[in-house]
Design an enzyme around this catalytic site. Structure first.
Site, PDB file in Angstrom:
ATOM      1  N   TRP A 531      53.850   4.908 -16.511  1.00  0.00           N
ATOM      2  CA  TRP A 531      54.642   4.801 -15.561  1.00  0.00           C
ATOM      3  C   TRP A 531      55.817   6.075 -15.185  1.00  0.00           C
ATOM      4  O   TRP A 531      56.628   5.756 -14.612  1.00  0.00           O
ATOM      5  CB  TRP A 531      55.489   3.409 -15.302  1.00  0.00           C
ATOM      6  N   HIS A 532      55.083   7.033 -15.726  1.00  0.00           N
ATOM      7  CA  HIS A 532      56.161   8.340 -15.823  1.00  0.00           C
ATOM      8  C   HIS A 532      55.483   9.158 -14.822  1.00  0.00           C
ATOM      9  O   HIS A 532      55.918  10.410 -14.824  1.00  0.00           O
ATOM     10  CB  HIS A 532      56.191   8.836 -17.207  1.00  0.00           C
ATOM     11  N   TYR A 533      54.802   8.946 -13.758  1.00  0.00           N
ATOM     12  CA  TYR A 533      54.292   9.764 -12.709  1.00  0.00           C
ATOM     13  C   TYR A 533      55.368  10.471 -12.047  1.00  0.00           C
ATOM     14  O   TYR A 533      56.555   9.854 -11.793  1.00  0.00           O
ATOM     15  CB  TYR A 533      53.210   8.929 -11.937  1.00  0.00           C
TER      16      TYR A 533
END
Length: 597
Positions: A531-533
């Site tokens: 979830w580090h987009y």
């Protein structure tokens, strides 16, 4: 006798105090609404009084006009709103609810439950990228800090310099966050074994406990306190001036309103719908310096610009969206740090732990670990389908057969599995600064429809090579003697451990029979997200270095959508810092020394 008489008189009073004390405990103590009286439901918007001395009244006279309207009460939006409210009126609009009374958000042991919740009001909104990878976007006050693994670590000095940030103000802004919601973790046994294994594998030196980004192995901070309770960016709102701040929850902003008379479109407000679907318009004050600031994250911010008519002209016209400002770069340059994991079955239940220790290698990969989230009764009994965060459940449903009926059947069979099948932990390998990138496109003009997002994982050969290098480090870790106390008697080979991850069907990407023998294929077939987009509103293409939208007036974007790379091993610290940093910078630009920050 006198003492006895006094005791008799005092006893009822003490009993009353005792009853009140236990009643308070049973009721959960003071309600969060008492601590945050400025947080209200979006439907209450029309009941607000007209302007204060610091704001002008909107032309329709019905609603208050604000010096700042911030769209998105997330990781950046909350500290930004708290800071700006010290001197100006602020309206913060958040499409989700409040995190404070949500057990799945607040308690570490329920971390996986929040991510697996697919209900319309869940804190985490599931989406699937066109690559076939399950992902989530936050839908709650506090944003990603309300659903993430809690690890807190700063960006490198190189990153700060590259962003062009004032190092002194950065070093003032991080501690502002840390003093309020960050803690030093008590290392779980799994994390201790992981730390020692990293050092044995040559990921050295050991840098101890530190927030700083340093090569080697370190223990970082966490937003979970000693009792396992999460503290989110929403709690930073406690530092706000309550007289100047209004926070509306379940307020879904549909578009930015512009005045198009003149050379450049000028933001004047936003249109949003409340929890009942009723539409409202909030207006900016006419005072010089008033702005709409979009802080909706790497999915929400480019999406809102596009819905508001800022983006590639041909894409907007296809959806009958009026073009306010043509910019071909909105939604482009989307990137996500690919994650691959190895599940290690254990011979007994292990203590739950999220990321506490990290290995920062010189090969361009970060190594992290978690444990114990597949074994809880809730995890086994509840319906998580195939969106579950604990990939150790080892489902066997082929991608093309993942119908609703198949998911229900899987859930039914899952209940019959022995408790031991879920015991274990994970070693996580993440690519730092991926070169591969993709794009975001609207699929409709409806804000509730998550855009189509493509990340093109491992499309660049350098990213794939780094993944292979990282998995080779993981192989050394899982073979380490430090994990021998946890693993089953019949120790599984590395190849069998890799096969467990392949069989878990963690994404919708077709699998290959040689996955465990070809590390390149293993990386491609088992890629997931942490979830580090980021990206979609890059500096120099969509915004300038002060995050003002190019070609528009009174409009900024301040969040991770402006990043070309994700800061540090985990970005939440720097995104929160960015909110505080830019709030202070804006106040100083408007007020100078009178800003008081």
């Amino acid at each position: 006798m006198a003492l006895a008489g006094a005791a008799v008189k005092i006893f009822p009073f003490l009993l009353l105090l005792l009853c009140l004390f236990f009643f308070s405990i049973c009721q959960g103590g003071q309600k969060w609404e008492d601590d945050y009286p400025f947080i209200k439901l979006a439907s209450s918007f029309s009941s607000f009084s007209s302007s204060s001395s610091s704001s002008a009244t909107a032309s329709n006279g019905s609603n208050k006009a604000y010096d700042y309207i911030i769209v998105g009460g997330g990781t950046a939006g909350c500290p930004l709103a708290a800071t700006l409210s010290r001197n100006f009126s602020v309206l913060l609009l958040e499409r989700g609810g409040a995190p404070f009374a949500n057990r799945n958000v607040s308690h570490l042991e329920n971390f996986h439950m929040s991510l697996a919740d697919t209900s319309p009001r869940s804190a985490a909104q599931v989406f699937i990228s066109t690559d076939g990878v399950f992902n989530s976007r936050a839908r709650i006050l506090g944003g990603g800090t309300s659903i993430n693994a809690g690890f807190y670590t700063r960006a490198s000095t190189r990153y700060i310099t590259k962003e062009g940030w004032d190092a002194r103000l950065v070093n003032d802004s991080y501690p502002w966050i840390e003093k309020q919601i960050v803690y030093r973790p008590n290392l779980a046994p799994w994390q201790i074994a992981f730390r020692d294994s990293l050092l044995d594998a040559g990921v050295s030196p050991f840098n101890g406990f530190t927030y700083d980004h340093m090569y080697g192995t370190k223990v970082g901070g966490t937003i979970f306190d000693e009792s396992g309770r999460r503290h989110t960016a929403a709690e930073l709102l406690a530092s706000a001036n309550p007289q100047n701040l209004t926070v509306l929850i379940h307020a879904t902003v549909q578009k930015i309103v512009f005045d198009t008379i003149g050379n450049k479109p000028r933001a004047v407000g936003v249109t949003f719908k409340d929890e009942h679907g009723k539409q409202h318009t909030a207006f900016l004050s006419k005072r010089q310096g008033s702005e709409v600031i979009v802080s909706s994250g790497a999915i929400g911010s480019p999406q809102l610009l596009l819905l508001s008519g800022i983006g590639p002209k041909h894409e907007l016209k296809k959806l009958n969206i009026s073009v306010i400002l043509s910019n071909e770069f909105v939604g482009k340059g989307m990137a996500d740090n690919p994650l691959n994991t190895v599940f290690i079955p254990t011979n007994r239940p292990v203590e739950q732990s999220l990321i506490q220790t990290v290995g920062i290698t010189k090969k361009g990969v970060y190594i992290e670990a978690s444990s114990g989230f597949g074994q809880s009764q809730d995890s086994i009994r509840c319906h998580h389908g195939l969106l579950s965060a604990e990939i150790g459940q080892l489902s066997t449903i082929p991608p093309k057969q993942r119908t609703r009926e198949a998911i229900l059947e899987f859930t039914k069979s899952k209940r019959g599995l022995p408790h031991e099948a879920f015991m274990g932990g994970f070693i996580l390998e993440k690519i730092a600064n991926p070169i591969s990138e993709g794009e975001l496109r609207l699929i409709s003009a409806d804000v509730d429809d998550t855009p189509a997002v493509t990340f093109n994982y491992f499309s660049h050969p350098h990213d794939l090579q780094r993944c292979v290098d990282g998995i080779r480090i993981v192989e050394k870790l899982v073979s380490s003697s430090h994990f021998s106390n946890f693993t089953q008697k019949d120790k599984l080979s590395v190849e069998k451990l890799l096969n467990l991850s392949v069989k878990a069907n963690v994404n919708l990407i077709p699998k290959h029979t040689n996955d465990s023998k070809s590390l390149e294929q293993f990386c491609k077939d088992t890629v997931i997200t942490i979830w580090h987009y980021h990206g979609g509103c890059h500096i120099g293409q969509v915004v300038d270095h002060d995050y003002r939208v190019l070609g528009a007036q009174r409009l900024r974007v301040i969040d991770g959508s402006t990043f070309r790379e994700s800061p540090g091993t985990n970005p939440q610290a720097t995104v929160m810092m960015m909110g505080r940093y830019m709030g202070v910078k804006i106040l100083r630009a408007r007020l100078g020394r009178l800003a008081g920050v």
